[in-house]
Write a protein that holds these residues in place. Structure first.
Motif, PDB file in Angstrom:
ATOM      1  N   PRO A  53      28.766  19.113   1.786  1.00  0.00           N
ATOM      2  CA  PRO A  53      29.196  20.213   2.666  1.00  0.00           C
ATOM      3  C   PRO A  53      30.671  20.100   3.029  1.00  0.00           C
ATOM      4  CG  PRO A  53      28.088  18.522   3.951  1.00  0.00           C
ATOM      5  CD  PRO A  53      28.041  18.052   2.505  1.00  0.00           C
ATOM      6  N   GLU A  54      31.203  21.174   3.596  1.00  0.00           N
ATOM      7  CA  GLU A  54      32.571  21.162   4.129  1.00  0.00           C
ATOM      8  C   GLU A  54      32.509  21.705   5.553  1.00  0.00           C
ATOM      9  OE1 GLU A  54      36.425  20.451   4.730  1.00  0.00           O
ATOM     10  OE2 GLU A  54      35.391  19.904   2.871  1.00  0.00           O
ATOM     11  N   PHE A  55      32.883  20.878   6.514  1.00  0.00           N
ATOM     12  CA  PHE A  55      32.766  21.266   7.912  1.00  0.00           C
ATOM     13  C   PHE A  55      33.981  22.085   8.356  1.00  0.00           C
ATOM     14  CE2 PHE A  55      29.770  17.879   7.420  1.00  0.00           C
ATOM     15  CZ  PHE A  55      28.692  18.320   8.185  1.00  0.00           C
ATOM     16  N   ILE A  56      33.699  23.120   9.129  1.00  0.00           N
ATOM     17  CA  ILE A  56      34.737  24.010   9.646  1.00  0.00           C
ATOM     18  C   ILE A  56      35.188  23.446  10.983  1.00  0.00           C
ATOM     19  CG2 ILE A  56      35.272  26.370  10.368  1.00  0.00           C
ATOM     20  CD1 ILE A  56      32.971  27.304   8.504  1.00  0.00           C
ATOM     21  N   VAL A  57      36.341  22.788  10.971  1.00  0.00           N
ATOM     22  CA  VAL A  57      36.850  22.110  12.162  1.00  0.00           C
ATOM     23  C   VAL A  57      38.349  22.377  12.282  1.00  0.00           C
ATOM     24  CG1 VAL A  57      35.111  20.269  12.137  1.00  0.00           C
ATOM     25  CG2 VAL A  57      37.240  19.964  10.874  1.00  0.00           C
ATOM     26  N   PRO A  58      38.896  22.362  13.504  1.00  0.00           N
ATOM     27  CA  PRO A  58      40.344  22.529  13.663  1.00  0.00           C
ATOM     28  C   PRO A  58      41.096  21.489  12.832  1.00  0.00           C
ATOM     29  CG  PRO A  58      39.233  22.639  15.790  1.00  0.00           C
ATOM     30  CD  PRO A  58      38.202  22.218  14.792  1.00  0.00           C
ATOM     31  N   GLN A  59      42.104  21.933  12.100  1.00  0.00           N
ATOM     32  CA  GLN A  59      42.850  21.049  11.201  1.00  0.00           C
ATOM     33  C   GLN A  59      44.136  20.565  11.868  1.00  0.00           C
ATOM     34  OE1 GLN A  59      41.525  20.255   7.909  1.00  0.00           O
ATOM     35  NE2 GLN A  59      39.845  21.091   9.140  1.00  0.00           N
ATOM     36  N   ASP A  60      44.466  19.307  11.645  1.00  0.00           N
ATOM     37  CA  ASP A  60      45.695  18.735  12.201  1.00  0.00           C
ATOM     38  C   ASP A  60      46.903  19.525  11.709  1.00  0.00           C
ATOM     39  OD1 ASP A  60      44.245  16.797  13.473  1.00  0.00           O
ATOM     40  OD2 ASP A  60      44.518  15.297  11.889  1.00  0.00           O
ATOM     41  N   GLY A  61      47.821  19.814  12.637  1.00  0.00           N
ATOM     42  CA  GLY A  61      49.059  20.496  12.278  1.00  0.00           C
ATOM     43  C   GLY A  61      48.908  21.983  12.051  1.00  0.00           C
ATOM     44  N   ASN A  62      47.743  22.540  12.386  1.00  0.00           N
ATOM     45  CA  ASN A  62      47.513  23.969  12.189  1.00  0.00           C
ATOM     46  C   ASN A  62      47.083  24.585  13.505  1.00  0.00           C
ATOM     47  OD1 ASN A  62      46.794  26.538  11.296  1.00  0.00           O
ATOM     48  ND2 ASN A  62      45.969  25.782   9.354  1.00  0.00           N
ATOM     49  N   ASP A  63      47.866  25.548  13.985  1.00  0.00           N
ATOM     50  CA  ASP A  63      47.555  26.189  15.267  1.00  0.00           C
ATOM     51  C   ASP A  63      46.391  27.159  15.147  1.00  0.00           C
ATOM     52  OD1 ASP A  63      49.608  24.826  16.475  1.00  0.00           O
ATOM     53  OD2 ASP A  63      51.087  26.399  16.083  1.00  0.00           O
ATOM     54  N   LYS A  64      46.162  27.687  13.938  1.00  0.00           N
ATOM     55  CA  LYS A  64      45.073  28.641  13.744  1.00  0.00           C
ATOM     56  C   LYS A  64      43.726  27.928  13.740  1.00  0.00           C
ATOM     57  CE  LYS A  64      46.886  32.616  11.228  1.00  0.00           C
ATOM     58  NZ  LYS A  64      46.748  33.407   9.978  1.00  0.00           N
ATOM     59  N   ASN A  72      36.535  30.801   5.039  1.00  0.00           N
ATOM     60  CA  ASN A  72      37.278  30.978   3.799  1.00  0.00           C
ATOM     61  C   ASN A  72      38.215  29.799   3.539  1.00  0.00           C
ATOM     62  OD1 ASN A  72      39.483  32.318   1.955  1.00  0.00           O
ATOM     63  ND2 ASN A  72      37.752  33.732   1.955  1.00  0.00           N
ATOM     64  N   THR A  73      38.903  29.341   4.584  1.00  0.00           N
ATOM     65  CA  THR A  73      39.811  28.196   4.458  1.00  0.00           C
ATOM     66  C   THR A  73      39.035  26.927   4.125  1.00  0.00           C
ATOM     67  OG1 THR A  73      41.340  29.205   6.048  1.00  0.00           O
ATOM     68  CG2 THR A  73      41.577  26.852   5.644  1.00  0.00           C
ATOM     69  N   ALA A  74      37.871  26.763   4.754  1.00  0.00           N
ATOM     70  CA  ALA A  74      37.041  25.589   4.479  1.00  0.00           C
ATOM     71  C   ALA A  74      36.560  25.594   3.032  1.00  0.00           C
ATOM     72  CB  ALA A  74      35.853  25.545   5.438  1.00  0.00           C
ATOM     73  N   ALA A  75      36.218  26.784   2.511  1.00  0.00           N
ATOM     74  CA  ALA A  75      35.779  26.887   1.112  1.00  0.00           C
ATOM     75  C   ALA A  75      36.909  26.466   0.167  1.00  0.00           C
ATOM     76  CB  ALA A  75      35.325  28.308   0.808  1.00  0.00           C
ATOM     77  N   LYS A  76      38.134  26.882   0.466  1.00  0.00           N
ATOM     78  CA  LYS A  76      39.280  26.478  -0.361  1.00  0.00           C
ATOM     79  C   LYS A  76      39.483  24.972  -0.301  1.00  0.00           C
ATOM     80  CE  LYS A  76      41.795  30.822   0.386  1.00  0.00           C
ATOM     81  NZ  LYS A  76      42.960  31.443   1.067  1.00  0.00           N
ATOM     82  N   ARG A  77      39.312  24.407   0.899  1.00  0.00           N
ATOM     83  CA  ARG A  77      39.473  22.967   1.065  1.00  0.00           C
ATOM     84  C   ARG A  77      38.425  22.230   0.228  1.00  0.00           C
ATOM     85  NH1 ARG A  77      39.813  23.446   6.383  1.00  0.00           N
ATOM     86  NH2 ARG A  77      37.717  22.662   6.810  1.00  0.00           N
ATOM     87  N   TRP A  78      37.198  22.738   0.227  1.00  0.00           N
ATOM     88  CA  TRP A  78      36.124  22.121  -0.554  1.00  0.00           C
ATOM     89  C   TRP A  78      36.474  22.143  -2.039  1.00  0.00           C
ATOM     90  CZ3 TRP A  78      32.883  23.156  -4.566  1.00  0.00           C
ATOM     91  CH2 TRP A  78      31.777  22.330  -4.729  1.00  0.00           C
ATOM     92  N   HIS A  89      36.673  18.755  -4.056  1.00  0.00           N
ATOM     93  CA  HIS A  89      35.470  18.436  -4.842  1.00  0.00           C
ATOM     94  C   HIS A  89      35.335  19.240  -6.132  1.00  0.00           C
ATOM     95  CE1 HIS A  89      34.206  16.262  -1.265  1.00  0.00           C
ATOM     96  NE2 HIS A  89      34.349  17.359  -0.551  1.00  0.00           N
ATOM     97  N   GLY A  90      36.188  20.240  -6.300  1.00  0.00           N
ATOM     98  CA  GLY A  90      36.028  21.138  -7.448  1.00  0.00           C
ATOM     99  C   GLY A  90      35.989  20.432  -8.787  1.00  0.00           C
ATOM    100  N   SER A  91      36.867  19.448  -8.978  1.00  0.00           N
ATOM    101  CA  SER A  91      36.952  18.784 -10.276  1.00  0.00           C
ATOM    102  C   SER A  91      35.666  18.024 -10.615  1.00  0.00           C
ATOM    103  CB  SER A  91      38.145  17.817 -10.300  1.00  0.00           C
ATOM    104  OG  SER A  91      38.011  16.837  -9.279  1.00  0.00           O
ATOM    105  N   LYS A  92      34.910  17.585  -9.594  1.00  0.00           N
ATOM    106  CA  LYS A  92      33.664  16.849  -9.841  1.00  0.00           C
ATOM    107  C   LYS A  92      32.567  17.772 -10.370  1.00  0.00           C
ATOM    108  CE  LYS A  92      34.625  13.738  -5.969  1.00  0.00           C
ATOM    109  NZ  LYS A  92      34.213  13.365  -4.604  1.00  0.00           N
TER     110      LYS A  92
END
Length: 426
Positions: A167-178, A183-189, A193-196
């Motif tokens: 899974p990819e947890f939707i949590v406030p990210q360091d250095g990001n005010d938003k 959608n952002t969490a999906a991109k992070r995932w 992990h995409g290459s695996k």
């Protein structure tokens, strides 16, 4: 698999620096996991009593727990542990399913695995919160705190099981005010992990939230295919291009057992997903299902990178529609079928809520593994009428009787139902 799981748990980081190490980290994590796997919030309480009266317990024999920590000890020990510590277990189980030859049955259109992405909430409160919480302001001015997660799942239109992935947890990210979002969490995932997973030859499914050019481009860069919901209100450019033109059409009549329904497929290739010279070209298709009285019972459209033809449009739409299984067979199962994902087993100050959610998702994955590869488990599930009956029996038996192993427990249940043991089993 329990032994592999325990080995991973033994490597969990331990915040303790003194001599107070009566309970191992693996005992704390496995104890929490046992609650989710048995779908019994009182499992540990029963096992503590059993240990006192019988000198041993199922927590020890079935889950390998040496000493059962108190609930408060479990929460305190696991709070600092990040969910990523459990991610190798997801990968090991997927590899096991593939090695056993069971992953092939999940392959669909173009011999691809279908991976559905979806976000879901697993904690909500007006008072309890931590610095990892997301928040929303209600019309009343009240602040609601919540946790949510993107849950990638392998699905198939022809399989009742689903295979949860990391899974990819939707949590406030360091250095990001938003505030973080699905959608952002999906991109992070995808980046992490995409290459695996791309080597498995995958088509990603998702709702309209995902069918935006940046995410579609990232999917292609990561060597994924995609079939994503594409609604008129969020993709005006696509619908401007198809307005007023004769679209290739395929009509299929299907008898439901009560009424005949007409499935009308329309499609066109090479449409810009947005306005502008840099627009990504996608292929578009739509399905409308009508009854003889003209009533529309289903209508949806999809954007994909797969070439759509008269021969492929039906399969592509079937694959796109299968994304609903991430909600029905995964998220809703975790919430309403005994896993109690939304129950507050412990929020903590650091990662406790997300770590426990990870163990909960893993418990569903372990049951999926058993359904796919274990003959005795398959036999039991086929003869017990509902999921509820199976878990009621599991809870009752492990409350009153001690079993030497999982094989002992499954054999006991099979013999109790007066069933023949599967071939090559003792």
């Amino acid at each position: 698999m329990v032994e592999i799981f325990r080995q991973q748990l033994e490597s969990l980081p331990d915040k303790r620096t003194g001599k107070n190490s009566r309970y191992g980290m693996e005992d704390a994590a496995m104890s929490a996991f046992s609650v989710f796997f048995t779908q019994s919030p009182s499992f540990l309480s029963y096992q503590r009593t059993m240990e006192q009266t019988k000198g041993r317990s199922n927590a020890q024999s079935l889950f390998g727990v040496h000493k059962i920590p108190t609930d408060n000890h479990i929460r305190d020990l696991l709070d600092p542990v990040q969910p990523k510590e459990m991610f190798p277990v997801f990968e090991t189980i997927l590899e096991t399913i593939e090695q056993k030859g069971k992953l092939q049955r999940f392959r669909g259109f173009a011999n691809n695995l279908l991976m559905a992405l979806d976000g879901t909430e697993y904690f909500s409160s007006k008072q309890i919160h931590c610095h990892h919480c997301s928040s929303r302001k209600m019309k009343s001015g009240e602040i609601h705190y919540f946790h949510s997660v993107v849950t990638p799942v392998i699905v198939s239109p022809h399989q009742s099981q689903v295979i949860p992935l990391v899974p990819e947890f939707i949590v406030p990210q360091d250095g990001n005010d938003k505030q973080d979002c699905e959608n952002t969490a999906a991109k992070r995932w995808l980046l992490q992990h995409g290459s695996k997973y791309s080597a498995f030859k995958v088509t990603v499914l998702g709702d309209d939230l995902y069918s935006r050019q940046p995410l579609c481009q990232m999917l292609l860069e990561q060597q994924f295919n995609f079939i994503l919901v594409c609604r008129p209100e969020s993709h005006p450019t696509i619908y401007e291009h198809i307005e007023g033109i004769a679209l290739p059409t395929v009509v299929v009549n299907k008898w439901t057992g009560k009424v005949q329904e007409t499935y009308t497929y329309q499609y066109v290739n090479g449409l810009p997903i947005k306005d502008g010279d840099d627009a990504l070209l996608v292929n578009w298709c739509e399905l409308t299902v009508t009854r003889p009285d003209g009533k529309v019972v289903y209508k949806n459209s999809f954007a994909t990178n797969h070439l759509i033809t008269e021969q492929t449009v039906v399969e592509i739409v079937l694959a796109g529609r299968t994304r609903w299984k991430v909600e029905n067979e995964n998220n809703n199962t975790l919430k309403t079928k005994g896993y109690n994902l939304e129950h507050n087993f412990g929020h903590g100050k650091e990662h406790l809520a997300s770590f426990l959610a990870t163990l909960n998702i893993l418990s569903l994955l372990f049951h999926t593994l058993l359904e796919l590869v274990d003959d005795k488990y398959q036999l039991l599930r086929s003869h017990l009428p509902t999921r509820k009956t199976f878990f009621n029996d599991l809870r009752a038996l492990t409350r009153y009787l001690v079993f030497d192993s999982w094989d002992h427990l499954l054999t006991f249940m099979i013999q109790g139902l007066e069933l023949d043991l599967p071939p090559n089993s003792s």
